[in-house]
Scaffold this motif. Structure first.
Motif, PDB file in Angstrom:
ATOM      1  N   ARG A  53      32.690   7.561 -49.118  1.00  0.00           N
ATOM      2  CA  ARG A  53      32.864   9.018 -49.069  1.00  0.00           C
ATOM      3  C   ARG A  53      32.118   9.616 -47.889  1.00  0.00           C
ATOM      4  NH1 ARG A  53      29.385  11.789 -53.322  1.00  0.00           N
ATOM      5  NH2 ARG A  53      27.908  11.390 -51.632  1.00  0.00           N
ATOM      6  N   ASP A  54      30.869   9.197 -47.682  1.00  0.00           N
ATOM      7  CA  ASP A  54      30.068   9.779 -46.601  1.00  0.00           C
ATOM      8  C   ASP A  54      30.514   9.293 -45.226  1.00  0.00           C
ATOM      9  OD1 ASP A  54      28.770  11.024 -48.622  1.00  0.00           O
ATOM     10  OD2 ASP A  54      26.767  10.322 -48.124  1.00  0.00           O
ATOM     11  N   ILE A  55      30.983   8.050 -45.142  1.00  0.00           N
ATOM     12  CA  ILE A  55      31.539   7.570 -43.877  1.00  0.00           C
ATOM     13  C   ILE A  55      32.814   8.339 -43.549  1.00  0.00           C
ATOM     14  CG2 ILE A  55      32.598   5.613 -42.686  1.00  0.00           C
ATOM     15  CD1 ILE A  55      29.567   5.381 -42.951  1.00  0.00           C
ATOM     16  N   ALA A  56      33.640   8.589 -44.554  1.00  0.00           N
ATOM     17  CA  ALA A  56      34.883   9.345 -44.339  1.00  0.00           C
ATOM     18  C   ALA A  56      34.587  10.743 -43.810  1.00  0.00           C
ATOM     19  CB  ALA A  56      35.675   9.416 -45.644  1.00  0.00           C
ATOM     20  N   ARG A  57      33.545  11.385 -44.339  1.00  0.00           N
ATOM     21  CA  ARG A  57      33.156  12.712 -43.857  1.00  0.00           C
ATOM     22  C   ARG A  57      32.678  12.645 -42.415  1.00  0.00           C
ATOM     23  NH1 ARG A  57      29.589  14.625 -49.134  1.00  0.00           N
ATOM     24  NH2 ARG A  57      31.357  15.126 -50.512  1.00  0.00           N
ATOM     25  N   LEU A  58      31.915  11.615 -42.099  1.00  0.00           N
ATOM     26  CA  LEU A  58      31.394  11.456 -40.741  1.00  0.00           C
ATOM     27  C   LEU A  58      32.520  11.216 -39.739  1.00  0.00           C
ATOM     28  CD1 LEU A  58      29.045  10.930 -38.698  1.00  0.00           C
ATOM     29  CD2 LEU A  58      29.081   8.540 -39.465  1.00  0.00           C
ATOM     30  N   GLU A  59      33.484  10.392 -40.117  1.00  0.00           N
ATOM     31  CA  GLU A  59      34.523   9.964 -39.186  1.00  0.00           C
ATOM     32  C   GLU A  59      35.803  10.796 -39.270  1.00  0.00           C
ATOM     33  OE1 GLU A  59      33.893   7.899 -36.955  1.00  0.00           O
ATOM     34  OE2 GLU A  59      32.150   6.773 -37.659  1.00  0.00           O
ATOM     35  N   HIS A  60      35.843  11.746 -40.207  1.00  0.00           N
ATOM     36  CA  HIS A  60      37.009  12.613 -40.381  1.00  0.00           C
ATOM     37  C   HIS A  60      38.271  11.808 -40.714  1.00  0.00           C
ATOM     38  CE1 HIS A  60      34.518  15.874 -38.884  1.00  0.00           C
ATOM     39  NE2 HIS A  60      34.240  15.153 -37.819  1.00  0.00           N
ATOM     40  N   VAL A  61      38.109  10.876 -41.635  1.00  0.00           N
ATOM     41  CA  VAL A  61      39.231  10.097 -42.156  1.00  0.00           C
ATOM     42  C   VAL A  61      39.168  10.163 -43.678  1.00  0.00           C
ATOM     43  CG1 VAL A  61      39.314   8.552 -40.157  1.00  0.00           C
ATOM     44  CG2 VAL A  61      37.884   7.943 -42.116  1.00  0.00           C
ATOM     45  N   SER A  62      40.121   9.546 -44.356  1.00  0.00           N
ATOM     46  CA  SER A  62      40.091   9.530 -45.817  1.00  0.00           C
ATOM     47  C   SER A  62      39.253   8.352 -46.315  1.00  0.00           C
ATOM     48  CB  SER A  62      41.508   9.431 -46.379  1.00  0.00           C
ATOM     49  OG  SER A  62      41.999   8.110 -46.259  1.00  0.00           O
ATOM     50  N   GLU A  63      38.785   8.428 -47.551  1.00  0.00           N
ATOM     51  CA  GLU A  63      37.988   7.351 -48.125  1.00  0.00           C
ATOM     52  C   GLU A  63      38.770   6.048 -48.201  1.00  0.00           C
ATOM     53  OE1 GLU A  63      36.024   8.535 -51.776  1.00  0.00           O
ATOM     54  OE2 GLU A  63      35.876  10.601 -51.061  1.00  0.00           O
TER      55      GLU A  63
END
Length: 346
Positions: A53-63
């Motif tokens: 979830r937090d990587i997705a927020r950082l990279e602007h992609v989906s989980e």
């Protein structure tokens, strides 16, 4: 296969062989390490929910477009196993881990794109002519290790799109990109290109190689295939919690931007001082420098407790060394030691 950081049979005071962020680790990361130890009796989340979830927020992609790994090396191996290529294209020189993973595939033919020293080891348009239907996968390290050069943004876009039109997979390793002066991430392109795999890690940007925290960004189907090639619990609870905090620090604090400022300043200092010593310095965009010298610098520095990376095991890099950019005190010590060494050899 050689790597930097081989301290275990040597008496080392300063390690310039590993290209890590010279900034001190943020307090929040240290606190996450301490907290995770109290949960050592709990199994880590097999689905990596909070981490993804937090990587997705950082990279602007989906989980669903994120998969964590035990460092970038595990992800590289997982991607290669999922693609199962018969023919692969890699740069020369570049990170040895790609060849290591590709050689685990029986019968895989590996072709090298030789980068020219006269061109400061830059990737040029020639690579496009080699991306055709006879290649299954192309590996790009951006910025490249050990040369320190970022690939031209326009050329990289062209390569990825050309590969897509010819059904060729592209693996872009961006592990050093957060610390580079230039270069753009192509992670957002996974939303509409199913041939693209982007590999990242917190190893370099937060200087935590022992924790092994890497991740893959690709489309959902690719993520599922790669996940099927990895162990079920492939990330420890410590790695998941610290990785989650690294993602937050990358997005919400100035740690990375301050790190880039320090690296740029110290890289310029190191480059200028090395040139004054008549050492050939190749232009770099990131936190390490490739140099060339006729002197046996590796052995001479090792005798004084300084470890650098001898690049003779890289294709075409005999007589070349990689030096990490560290803090000013350590960089000064290296320069003063080199002055003593070179004065003694005159």
């Amino acid at each position: 296969m050689a790597h930097g950081g081989d301290l275990y049979n040597k008496n080392i005071k300063y390690d310039f062989s590993v290209n890590l962020n010279p900034m001190d680790l943020p307090v929040e990361i240290k606190e996450a390490m301490d907290k995770s130890l109290s949960e050592a009796g709990i199994y880590p989340d097999i689905e990596q929910r909070e981490f993804r979830r937090d990587i997705a927020r950082l990279e602007h992609v989906s989980e669903d477009e994120v998969l964590g790994g035990n460092g970038a090396s595990e992800i590289i191996m997982g991607v290669v196993r999922a693609i199962n290529p018969k023919r692969a294209l890699i740069l020369a020189p570049t990170f040895s881990g790609y060849r290591y993973a590709l050689e685990s595939i029986e019968g895989c033919e590996i072709k090298e794109v030789h980068l020219e020293e006269e061109n400061d080891y830059k990737v040029d348009n020639y690579i496009l002519s080699l991306v055709d239907e006879f290649v299954d996968v192309v590996f790009i390290c951006n910025p490249n290790n050990p040369t320190g050069k970022c690939m031209d943004d326009y050329l990289l876009d062209n390569l990825i799109n050309r590969a897509y039109s010819r059904n060729v997979n592209v693996v872009v390793d961006e592990c050093f990109l957060p610390l580079a002066d230039k270069g753009k991430s192509v992670a957002g392109m996974v939303k509409y290109l199913d041939n693209l795999y982007v590999i990242k890690a917190f190893t370099k940007s937060f200087a935590i190689p022992a924790l092994r925290i890497g991740y893959l960004i690709s489309n959902e189907d690719n993520i599922k295939r790669v996940k099927g090639k990895l162990p079920e619990w492939n990330m420890s609870g410590l790695a998941l919690k610290v990785g989650k905090e690294c993602a937050r620090a990358s997005k919400e604090t100035k740690f990375i931007s301050k790190s880039k400022e320090l690296i740029s300043k110290e890289r310029e200092y190191l480059s200028n001082e090395l040139k004054k010593l008549n050492i050939k310095v190749y232009d770099s965009d990131v936190n390490f420098i490739l140099i060339s010298s006729d002197n046996k610098l590796y052995d001479l520095l090792l005798q004084r407790g300084i470890l650098i990376r001898d690049c003779s095991d890289y294709s075409g890099l005999n007589g070349k060394y990689r030096i990490a950019v560290k803090n000013h005190k350590e960089n000064e010590y290296l320069i003063e030691t080199l002055k003593e060494i070179l004065a003694g050899n005159e």
